[in-house]
Design an enzyme around this catalytic site. Structure first.
Site, PDB file in Angstrom:
ATOM      1  N   HIS A  27       0.839  -1.209   0.000  1.00 30.43           N
ATOM      2  CA  HIS A  27       0.000   0.000   0.000  1.00 30.43           C
ATOM      3  C   HIS A  27       0.874   1.260   0.000  1.00 30.43           C
ATOM      4  O   HIS A  27       0.703   2.150  -0.841  1.00 30.43           O
ATOM      5  CB  HIS A  27      -0.913  -0.023   1.233  1.00 30.43           C
ATOM      6  N   GLU A  28       1.814   1.320   0.934  1.00 28.97           N
ATOM      7  CA  GLU A  28       2.675   2.501   1.023  1.00 28.97           C
ATOM      8  C   GLU A  28       3.620   2.592  -0.176  1.00 28.97           C
ATOM      9  O   GLU A  28       3.922   3.692  -0.643  1.00 28.97           O
ATOM     10  CB  GLU A  28       3.469   2.473   2.333  1.00 28.97           C
TER      11      GLU A  28
END
Length: 582
Positions: free
Chosen positions: A364-365
């Site tokens: 996600h990051e």
């Protein structure tokens, strides 16, 4: 009563009992005893019982009056002084030590305020040219930007009396008290003229009168405002009395209060720019033991959007962190940790995350990092972390450009960067999680602002439904029809879908780099600009501008980038894993 013989005087509780006992004694002894009864009154006891209640009432009354007479010497003391103004007065002999030297930045505001102070110090210079002293100066700006500090500096600089009072001090449960306190305040000011009256948080009494009609309206507040309007520019004159007020909600103030003749000048006290933040750091770093090589320009660059109060908090937090680590001085890393602490929250080392969740958070990051790095108009990335902090399980940190205008292309690139995390989840896991809630909230608000406020919708056109006056806040109806509302919703959905497709395409084109960033995050938990540049290459904007790479700048500064503690820089977090809701 016989003059001789044995005589006994006895106080009896009851005549009937005494007679019965006496007859029994006579019968047993066979002797005659003569008895004389005499009734006596306890005059002093009766007098005491009669006078004591009245004495107590008079004593209590005298005590109350004595306390009230003592309280009359101070503002607001005693029940008869409830209508007295609670203003605190400062003069040239007061203990206020704050001066304009303690107010960093705000150069334009200080020029305006200093002119008012100069007028009070030397009014003849202006009167010779026919100039009149301004009646009111209103300081407007976000919280923490230094409005009250600026007023304190005026109190420290001025050689005239300075009355300070809060707007809430006029509001009381008794009817007529607010107006009475306004009258008393200006009466005291007229006696001390020329002088300055400072009303902090004036929106407590200056709210627009028509806005409360029919909805729990407060007549007492309106009476207080009416009295303030009359005192500032009514039939009477207040020569030599300048009203200085501060608020961060100028949009809700009454128009009659804002007009020229009452508040002749409105001074905008906004968030500090880069140079102003450097000056603010200089002020708050005076009493701290700092490392010799601490770069204050670097600290100013790492705090975009910070107010003066935020910067003061950063300096104090850095000192606490250094003391916690038993250091002899405060170095750059302490300030970086303080910024992380303030922006992102406290690091939560006790949070237990499963390997599957940690991998999803890493991708996600990494999605945020990849999209923001590759899109030209997105904010520059500084740090990506999957360490839980505050309510976030991970975050991508950026250093936003300090711009005053935002184009549609910049909106789209920034929204695509915010959606990069969810796009990465779909591409790599073919799943959706609750981790993107914070991102979706920001993207939705930005898309609605583009369509409803900035007129960037293709169907709605150049129409803005933003009300800068705030008059529609109490309205139950929207300023557009249902059909227009449907068009706005359609436009917003189209814009968000377009930003999502941009994020997906960017990640698909850089699939290998995305995976390498995620694996590096899983290994280190924190990666920096240098790591992203090494994997994805230099940003297009930096190549066109001929800027040195992050690795070259780090080498010049003699820094390393291996691990979290060697971070050369950090910034404001504007994207990351949001609140997780089941």
């Amino acid at each position: 009563m016989p003059a001789t013989g044995v005589q006994v005087t006895y106080n009896i509780p009851s005549v009937e009992i005494f007679d019965r006992d006496l007859e029994a004694v006579k019968a047993e002894s066979g002797q005659e005893v003569k008895v004389y009864y005499e009734s006596r009154r306890n005059v002093w006891g009766e007098m005491l019982l009669t006078i004591l209640p009245f004495a107590l009432i008079i004593g209590v009354w005298l005590l109350i009056m004595r306390n009230m007479s003592r309280g009359s010497a101070g503002a607001g003391g005693g029940i008869f002084n409830v209508g007295k103004a609670k203003a605190q007065m400062f003069d040239k002999d007061s203990t206020v030590k704050t001066t304009f030297k303690d107010v960093a930045g705000l150069e334009e505001a200080k020029v305006e305020i200093m002119e008012v102070v100069e007028f009070l110090r030397n009014p003849q210079k202006y009167k010779d040219l026919g100039g009149k002293i301004p009646k009111g100066v209103l300081l407007v700006g976000p919280p923490g930007t230094g409005k009250t500090l600026l007023a304190k500096a005026v109190a420290g600089e001025a050689n005239v009396p300075f009355f300070s009072i809060s707007g809430s001090d006029f509001v009381e449960m008794f009817v007529g008290v607010g107006a009475s306190r306004v009258r008393d305040l200006f009466r005291q000011a007229k006696e001390k003229a020329p002088c300055i009256v400072f009303i902090d948080e004036i929106d407590a009494i200056g709210r627009a009168r028509s806005r409360n009609v029919g909805f729990s309206s407060n007549d007492e507040r309106e009476n207080t405002l009416n009295q303030l309007l009359t005192e500032m520019d009514g039939f009477g004159t207040n020569s030599g009395v300048i009203v200085l007020a501060a608020t961060n909600r100028a949009d809700i103030l009454d128009k009659a209060l804002m007009r020229a003749g009452r508040f002749d000048r409105q001074i905008e006290v906004g968030l500090p720019e880069l140079n102003e933040r450097r000056e603010i750091f200089d002020v708050h770093l005076r009493g701290l033991k700092l490392a010799p090589d601490l770069d204050r320009d670097f600290l100013a660059k790492q705090t975009p959007g910070f107010s003066g109060a935020d910067i003061a908090n950063v300096c104090n937090e850095a000192a606490l962190i250094a003391a916690r680590k038993s250091k002899n001085f405060i170095d750059k890393q302490d300030f970086l940790d303080a910024i992380d602490r303030i922006v992102g929250g406290l690091e939560r080392k006790s949070v237990i995350i499963t390997p599957e969740e940690k991998r999803m958070i890493a991708f996600h990051e990494a999605g945020h990092a990849t999209v923001s790095w590759k899109l030209e108009n997105a904010n520059p990335l500084l740090k990506v972390t999957i360490i839980p902090r505050g309510k976030a399980l991970g975050a991508a940190w950026y250093l936003p450009d300090e711009r005053h205008l935002t184009t549609r292309e910049q909106f789209m690139d920034e929204m695509a960067a915010a959606l990069g995390g969810r796009a990465s989840e779909l591409i790599n896991f073919n799943k959706l999680s609750t981790g993107a809630m914070n991102d979706l909230e920001k993207v939705t608000k930005a898309a609605y602002a583009m369509v409803a406020y900035y007129g960037m919708g293709s169907k709605t056109g150049n129409i803005s439904y933003y009300d800068s006056t705030g008059q529609n806040d109490m309205s139950f109806t929207k300023p557009y029809s249902e059909k227009t509302a449907q068009e706005i919703d359609y436009e917003v959905r189209t814009i968000i879908d377009e930003a999502m497709e941009m994020a997906k395409k960017t990640l698909e084109d850089n699939r290998e780099g995305l995976t390498r960033l995620a694996e590096l995050l899983l290994e280190r938990e924190v990666i920096f600009t240098e790591d992203v540049e090494r994997i994805l290459g230099k940003r297009k904007k930096d190549v066109e501008a001929g800027k040195p790479s992050a690795g070259e700048k780090t080498a010049e500064a003699g820094q390393t980038v291996s691990g979290e503690k060697s971070s050369p820089e950090t910034g404001e977090s504007i994207s990351g894993i949001g609140n997780h809701v089941a």
